[in-house]
Design a protein around this motif. Structure first.
Motif: not given
Length: 248
Positions: A193-199, A87-92, A189-190, A13-18
């Motif tokens: 998740r970080f922004t909570g899709k808050n515009a 490229n695998a990683g998780v956010e805080q 997607d990361l 997904a994301g950067i890895g898939l691109a």
């Protein structure tokens, strides 16, 4: 380049898939690592549709036995391994320091730091056996500056740059180049998740970048391809792509 192989962690997904798709379109064999089997299979189908060979590997980058087996399977499938994109990683999730837990620490540091270290430890001997190549580690602008309420993520991404420099020096004369990419905000997607899709939060983050927008996974992928294929005299470096964020 059809005889060359890249292994990409977080490649579904994301950067890895691109990045997987870009390398596939340039004739590379691709192996991807991800924790979700169904997502891995879907990504592999998309990669194979480009016309490249793809080996999906389901597991965790902090699992020593799995990583060792993944490298062996990649070597067996494609006859060697030339490049790695860590490229695998998780956010805080941002939170005040007193609210952060030992479990938060272990999760973020284990995946973002130990995972990078472990994958390099297990893949570099095979890269040497295969005739040399390149490792690219995903750091971040968070590896270059500080930000409030995400100190574990900041520490982890700074550590990735340190690992990159140290290992690059160790293998500089053995045909393996080690570099890092340091993206600003990228639409993944990361990021969601970080922004909570808050515009409002997304607009505020984009406004922090002088170019006025966040980046795309494809823009980061192009830097990874450059480092692996073209940057033959570049090692131990951190390549920043951030719309001008750290130029301020």
């Amino acid at each position: 380049m059809s005889n060359q192989t890249i292994l990409i962690t977080g490649g579904n997904a994301g950067i890895g898939l691109a990045t997987a798709k870009l390398f596939a379109s340039n004739g590379y064999n691709v192996a991807i690592i991800g924790r979700r089997a169904e997502q891995n299979e879907s990504a592999a189908v998309a990669i194979k549709e480009i016309g490249a060979s793809c080996l999906p590997l389901t597991g965790d980058v902090t699992d020593e036995t799995f990583i060792r087996d993944a490298v062996a399977r990649t070597k067996s499938e494609f006859g060697g391994l030339h490049h790695v994109f860590n490229n695998a990683g998780v956010e805080q999730v941002p939170s005040p320091l007193p609210d952060q837990t030992i479990d938060d620490y272990r999760k973020i540091i284990d995946v973002n730091v130990m995972g990078v270290w472990l994958v390099m430890r297990e893949t570099i001997p095979t890269i040497i056996e295969s005739g040399g190549g390149c490792v690219v580690n995903t750091s971040s602008v968070a590896g270059l500056i500080g930000m409030v309420q995400i100190p574990l993520y900041i520490a982890a991404k700074h550590a990735v740059i340190g690992l990159t420099k140290a290992v690059a020096l160790e293998y500089a004369q053995q045909g393996v180049r080690i570099n890092a990419v340091c993206p600003g905000a990228v639409q993944t997607d990361l990021y969601d998740r970080f922004t909570g899709k808050n515009a409002e939060m997304e607009q505020a983050i984009e406004a922090m970048h002088p170019m006025g927008r966040s980046g795309t996974p494809e823009e980061v992928a192009s830097a990874v391809l450059y480092l692996c294929r073209d940057a033959t005299w570049t090692t131990g470096q951190s390549i920043v792509m951030d719309g001008g964020f750290t130029a301020q």
